[in-house]
Every structure is written in structure tokens, then in C-alpha cells.
Scaffold this motif. Structure first.
Motif, PDB file in Angstrom:
ATOM      1  N   TRP A   1      10.299   8.815  -0.297  1.00  0.00           N
ATOM      2  CA  TRP A   1      10.899   8.714   1.041  1.00  0.00           C
ATOM      3  C   TRP A   1      10.844  10.026   1.809  1.00  0.00           C
ATOM      4  O   TRP A   1      10.340  10.089   2.919  1.00  0.00           O
ATOM      5  N   ASN A   2      11.373  11.081   1.216  1.00  0.00           N
ATOM      6  CA  ASN A   2      11.474  12.362   1.904  1.00  0.00           C
ATOM      7  C   ASN A   2      11.393  13.472   0.859  1.00  0.00           C
ATOM      8  O   ASN A   2      12.317  13.678   0.090  1.00  0.00           O
ATOM      9  N   THR A   3      10.267  14.196   0.848  1.00  0.00           N
ATOM     10  CA  THR A   3      10.007  15.160  -0.224  1.00  0.00           C
ATOM     11  C   THR A   3      10.576  16.549   0.059  1.00  0.00           C
ATOM     12  O   THR A   3      10.215  17.511  -0.617  1.00  0.00           O
ATOM     13  N   SER A   4      11.469  16.676   1.015  1.00  0.00           N
ATOM     14  CA  SER A   4      11.992  18.000   1.367  1.00  0.00           C
ATOM     15  C   SER A   4      12.617  18.713   0.171  1.00  0.00           C
ATOM     16  O   SER A   4      12.502  19.939   0.038  1.00  0.00           O
ATOM     17  N   ARG A   5      13.248  17.983  -0.727  1.00  0.00           N
ATOM     18  CA  ARG A   5      13.937  18.620  -1.860  1.00  0.00           C
ATOM     19  C   ARG A   5      12.975  19.081  -2.949  1.00  0.00           C
ATOM     20  O   ARG A   5      13.349  19.901  -3.804  1.00  0.00           O
ATOM     21  N   ILE A   6      11.743  18.569  -2.956  1.00  0.00           N
ATOM     22  CA  ILE A   6      10.796  18.942  -4.011  1.00  0.00           C
ATOM     23  C   ILE A   6       9.570  19.678  -3.475  1.00  0.00           C
ATOM     24  O   ILE A   6       8.761  20.167  -4.245  1.00  0.00           O
TER      25      ILE A   6
ATOM     26  N   TYR B   1       8.674  13.744   4.993  1.00  0.00           N
ATOM     27  CA  TYR B   1       7.474  13.057   4.537  1.00  0.00           C
ATOM     28  C   TYR B   1       7.638  12.535   3.111  1.00  0.00           C
ATOM     29  O   TYR B   1       8.250  13.195   2.274  1.00  0.00           O
ATOM     30  N   PRO B   2       7.019  11.373   2.798  1.00  0.00           N
ATOM     31  CA  PRO B   2       6.882  10.967   1.388  1.00  0.00           C
ATOM     32  C   PRO B   2       5.774  11.792   0.738  1.00  0.00           C
ATOM     33  O   PRO B   2       5.147  12.625   1.393  1.00  0.00           O
TER      34      PRO B   2
ATOM     35  N   ALA C   1       6.360  16.914 -13.667  1.00  0.00           N
ATOM     36  CA  ALA C   1       6.926  16.738 -15.008  1.00  0.00           C
ATOM     37  C   ALA C   1       8.424  17.059 -15.053  1.00  0.00           C
ATOM     38  O   ALA C   1       9.124  16.612 -15.975  1.00  0.00           O
ATOM     39  N   ASP C   2       8.910  17.813 -14.054  1.00  0.00           N
ATOM     40  CA  ASP C   2      10.326  18.202 -14.033  1.00  0.00           C
ATOM     41  C   ASP C   2      11.162  17.348 -13.077  1.00  0.00           C
ATOM     42  O   ASP C   2      12.326  17.670 -12.835  1.00  0.00           O
ATOM     43  N   TYR C   3      10.586  16.284 -12.535  1.00  0.00           N
ATOM     44  CA  TYR C   3      11.323  15.457 -11.576  1.00  0.00           C
ATOM     45  C   TYR C   3      12.548  14.812 -12.240  1.00  0.00           C
ATOM     46  O   TYR C   3      12.458  14.262 -13.340  1.00  0.00           O
ATOM     47  N   SER C   4      13.654  14.853 -11.524  1.00  0.00           N
ATOM     48  CA  SER C   4      14.835  14.075 -11.898  1.00  0.00           C
ATOM     49  C   SER C   4      14.746  12.705 -11.228  1.00  0.00           C
ATOM     50  O   SER C   4      13.816  12.439 -10.444  1.00  0.00           O
ATOM     51  N   PHE C   5      15.731  11.845 -11.505  1.00  0.00           N
ATOM     52  CA  PHE C   5      15.740  10.534 -10.849  1.00  0.00           C
ATOM     53  C   PHE C   5      15.824  10.692  -9.336  1.00  0.00           C
ATOM     54  O   PHE C   5      15.115   9.998  -8.588  1.00  0.00           O
ATOM     55  N   ALA C   6      16.663  11.627  -8.876  1.00  0.00           N
ATOM     56  CA  ALA C   6      16.787  11.866  -7.433  1.00  0.00           C
ATOM     57  C   ALA C   6      15.471  12.377  -6.849  1.00  0.00           C
ATOM     58  O   ALA C   6      15.096  12.019  -5.727  1.00  0.00           O
ATOM     59  N   ASP C   7      14.742  13.203  -7.611  1.00  0.00           N
ATOM     60  CA  ASP C   7      13.440  13.702  -7.151  1.00  0.00           C
ATOM     61  C   ASP C   7      12.441  12.562  -6.999  1.00  0.00           C
ATOM     62  O   ASP C   7      11.652  12.526  -6.047  1.00  0.00           O
ATOM     63  N   TRP C   8      12.465  11.620  -7.956  1.00  0.00           N
ATOM     64  CA  TRP C   8      11.553  10.469  -7.867  1.00  0.00           C
ATOM     65  C   TRP C   8      11.862   9.634  -6.634  1.00  0.00           C
ATOM     66  O   TRP C   8      10.946   9.166  -5.943  1.00  0.00           O
ATOM     67  N   CYS C   9      13.133   9.452  -6.338  1.00  0.00           N
ATOM     68  CA  CYS C   9      13.497   8.714  -5.119  1.00  0.00           C
ATOM     69  C   CYS C   9      13.019   9.460  -3.887  1.00  0.00           C
ATOM     70  O   CYS C   9      12.471   8.864  -2.939  1.00  0.00           O
TER      71      CYS C   9
ATOM     72  N   PRO D   1       0.810  -1.227   0.000  1.00  0.00           N
ATOM     73  CA  PRO D   1       0.000   0.000   0.000  1.00  0.00           C
ATOM     74  C   PRO D   1       0.840   1.272   0.000  1.00  0.00           C
ATOM     75  O   PRO D   1       0.464   2.265  -0.620  1.00  0.00           O
ATOM     76  N   TYR D   2       1.989   1.237   0.681  1.00  0.00           N
ATOM     77  CA  TYR D   2       2.870   2.407   0.733  1.00  0.00           C
ATOM     78  C   TYR D   2       3.290   2.815  -0.678  1.00  0.00           C
ATOM     79  O   TYR D   2       3.211   3.999  -1.052  1.00  0.00           O
ATOM     80  N   ILE D   3       3.729   1.857  -1.475  1.00  0.00           N
ATOM     81  CA  ILE D   3       4.162   2.152  -2.845  1.00  0.00           C
ATOM     82  C   ILE D   3       2.974   2.606  -3.695  1.00  0.00           C
ATOM     83  O   ILE D   3       3.050   3.600  -4.429  1.00  0.00           O
ATOM     84  N   CYS D   4       1.862   1.895  -3.579  1.00  0.00           N
ATOM     85  CA  CYS D   4       0.686   2.209  -4.408  1.00  0.00           C
ATOM     86  C   CYS D   4       0.154   3.610  -4.127  1.00  0.00           C
ATOM     87  O   CYS D   4      -0.119   4.386  -5.057  1.00  0.00           O
TER      88      CYS D   4
END
Length: 362
Positions: free
Chosen positions: A139-144, A153-154, A127-135, A96-99
Motif C-alpha cells: 500500500w505505502n512503502t514509506s516505512r520501508i 507508493y506500493p 528478509a527483515d520485513y515484519s507483518f506491518a512491513d508486508w502490509c 494485476p496489482y497484487i501479482c
């Protein structure tokens, strides 16, 4: 912590988490501020007491329940038992976490693309996410998302609880050894660290989660014993009400964070004792929403509650204390109704998908 009490509490605790996030102090839409709670002091007081003090008990209560259930009636743990438990948690927590994070990212993309006026306008476009942004999104959305910088927070932000809970369960052998060898001292040491304000790093499980999970584990391993039996429920309730009043009265006091944490710990005990007393007075067990729907409410609310809030303020433009309070109380009700409108047809028409989304809870 008898199972009937846990069954009774599942839904109200899920709603309490929703109430936490229904509290709004400032609301922005289309890049401009459309509401400031400072203009509505009565709403500010009522919503703060309910959302920031009382409802906050739900999260530590869930950690305590999870620790209790993980270790309840378990034989001496070995690799087989541990592997079986973790395998079950992969289904009930990680899937469920991933979904739900994927769903939240998709909804953010859709909103940013087609309803930008309903967004705060501060998050990085999907639409502008990099690979690091997707990661980071998982896990932790502080960078985006600058609004939650440092919070860890995710994208489906309420799922930080699921993430931290699964990590605690991965390291459950350490919890078991600590409780077996140190007994109540394992709980006491974590409690002192937490009450004292000790903080772990952003990328680590927080001390509050460790404390309440370990407290629940202690009760699961050693049994409930005489917990609370010698103290009437109304004593717990009166003391808790006094702590809540003292915390609100001392919002600017330097000791307020310590009083808040004390209130959380006492509040968890109060919720359990009062619920057990309530159930003990009824001959027939009350009908409660299913575990599946309770989890769905918890998982579903993050995007709807934000949209419902902005929609109601943009369309109704509440300008009085009564109107703002009415919106505040309507938001959880409307969000739960929206969850029901989605969940029950989904459960009937596509039960396999519903199972995946709620971790095969029934």
C-alpha cells in the motif's frame, strides 16, 4: 473521447510513464553516488522538459480516460450495473496489482541477496520485513523505503495509479451523483482545489486523480458534445508549448507549481485534440500495440528501468553530455524491448499467466 483515440493513445501514454521514471538526477549503487545531473546541464534541461513536464501529462490523461470509459454509455447506475463493473475491475485492476507487487518484492529480495552492488542500499531488506512491513509493501512503502517517504507508493511504485483508480471506481456512485446534480460545477470545484494546490492525506486518493477521473466521468455521462471542435489543433499545441516554455523558464518562481498544474490540464486536452486530428486525416486506422502489451510495459518497467540505468552507468561510465543523453534516450527503448522479450514468449507459451498479469487485456 472516441474509442479509436483511446486505442491510439494506450501505448504512447504507457511509454510516457516509463520516460518519467527514466529521468535520473542522482544515481547511487552499492551505497555510493555514481552520477550527479548537476555536472551535465544540457542533459538536465532536456530530461527535465521531457520527463518532468511533457511526459507528466500521461497520468492525468489515464485518469480522464478511465473516468470516461467507466461511465460511457452507461444507463442510470443501479446496484446490478455497479456490481458488474466492480467485478470486472477486480479482474483487470486488483489481480494485476497484487501479482506485480509480489513480483517486485521477490525481485527486490533477489537483488538484495545476490546483486547488492546494483542496489542503492537504502531500502529495508525484504528478509527483515515484519507483518506491518508486508502490509506497507502493498500500500505505502514509506516505512520501508526512505527514498519515497511521504509519497504513498506500493512496492511496484507505478501501481499507485491502479490503487487510486480502483478506489475512485469503488466510490463511483458518489462521482455519478455529483456530476448529475452539480453538473460541470463538480468538475470545476475539484479543478480549483487541484490548481490551488490542495492536498489530501498520504493514505487518500489525491485531488489530481479525483479531478481528472471526474472530468472523464462528466464527458462519459454527458457526451463529448462540441469539445474542442471550434478550436484548431495547432492552437492547442502552440499554447501548450508556451506553457511548457514558461514553466521551464520559471523553475525557481513561486508560481511554477500552479503553472505546472495548468500545463497538465491543457496538455491532456492537447494530446486528445492532436491525436483526434491525426487520426481524422488517415483513411486507415494505424496499427498500434495491443492493450495487453501496453499494460505490460506499464507494469513491467519499474525494476528493469532501475537496473538498466545503474548497469549502463556502471559499465559505460558516460562522461559527456552526448553520452549521458544517449543513455537517457536508450533506457526507455531498452526497457520496452525487454518487456517485449518477456511478454510475447509468455503470451505464446503460457497465455493463462499472461492474462493474469495484464488483467485479461488482449
Amino acid at each position: 473521447m472516441p474509442l479509436e483515440v483511446i486505442r491510439f493513445l494506450r501505448f504512447p501514454l504507457s511509454v510516457a510513464i516509463l520516460v518519467i521514471h527514466a529521468h535520473f538526477s542522482e544515481i547511487a549503487a552499492g551505497g555510493r553516488q555514481i552520477f550527479d545531473a548537476a555536472d551535465f546541464p544540457v542533459y538536465g534541461s532536456v530530461s527535465y522538459i521531457l520527463s518532468e513536464i511533457v511526459a507528466r501529462v500521461a497520468v492525468p490523461m489515464f485518469f480522464a480516460i478511465s473516468g470516461y470509459l467507466f461511465f460511457r454509455n452507461a444507463p442510470r447506475p443501479d446496484m446490478t450495473v455497479y456490481t458488474q463493473k466492480i467485478r470486472r475491475r477486480l479482474r483487470s485492476l486488483v489481480v494485476p496489482y497484487i501479482c506485480w507487487n509480489l513480483i517486485s518484492i521477490a525481485l527486490f529480495w533477489a537483488a538484495q541477496s545476490f546483486l547488492p552492488q546494483m542496489m542503492a542500499g537504502v531500502n529495508k531488506p525484504v528478509a527483515d520485513y515484519s507483518f506491518a512491513d508486508w502490509c506497507s509493501a502493498f500500500w505505502n512503502t514509506s516505512r520501508i523505503n526512505p527514498e519515497v517517504a511521504g509519497a504513498g507508493y506500493p512496492t511496484a511504485y507505478q501501481f499507485w495509479f491502479i490503487r487510486d483508480l480502483f478506489l475512485l471506481q469503488l466510490f463511483s456512485p458518489l462521482v455519478y451523483m455529483a456530476v448529475r446534480r452539480l453538473k460541470f460545477w463538480a468538475v470545476a470545484v475539484l479543478g480549483v482545489l487541484w490548481l490551488g494546490g490542495f492536498k489530501s492525506g498520504t493514505y487518500m486518493v489525491n485531488v489530481q486523480a479525483m479531478f481528472f477521473f471526474t472530468a472523464g466521468a462528466y464527458l462519459g455521462i454527458n457526451g463529448m458534445g462540441s469539445f474542442s471542435r471550434n478550436v484548431p489543433w495547432y492552437v492547442f499545441a502552440v499554447v501548450y508549448a508556451a506553457i511548457v516554455a514558461a514553466e521551464y523558464a520559471g523553475l525557481q518562481n513561486v508560481f511554477r507549481p500552479y503553472l505546472h498544474r495548468l500545463g497538465l490540464a491543457w496538455g491532456v486536452a492537447t494530446v486528445y485534440v492532436c491525436s483526434a486530428a491525426c487520426l481524422g486525416k488517415t483513411e486507415k486506422q494505424p496499427r498500434v500495440p495491443s492493450a495487453g502489451f501496453s499494460f505490460f510495459v506499464f507494469a513491467f518497467f519499474n525494476m528493469p528501468v532501475a537496473f538498466v540505468t545503474r548497469f549502463m552507468f556502471q559499465t559505460l561510465c558516460p562522461s559527456s553530455e552526448a553520452a549521458v543523453l544517449a543513455v537517457y534516450f536508450a533506457i526507455p527503448v531498452m526497457t520496452v524491448l525487454a518487456a517485449a522479450v518477456v511478454y510475447f514468449p509468455l503470451r505464446r507459451l503460457c497465455p493463462a499467466l499472461a492474462d493474469v498479469l495484464v488483467g485479461w487485456r488482449k
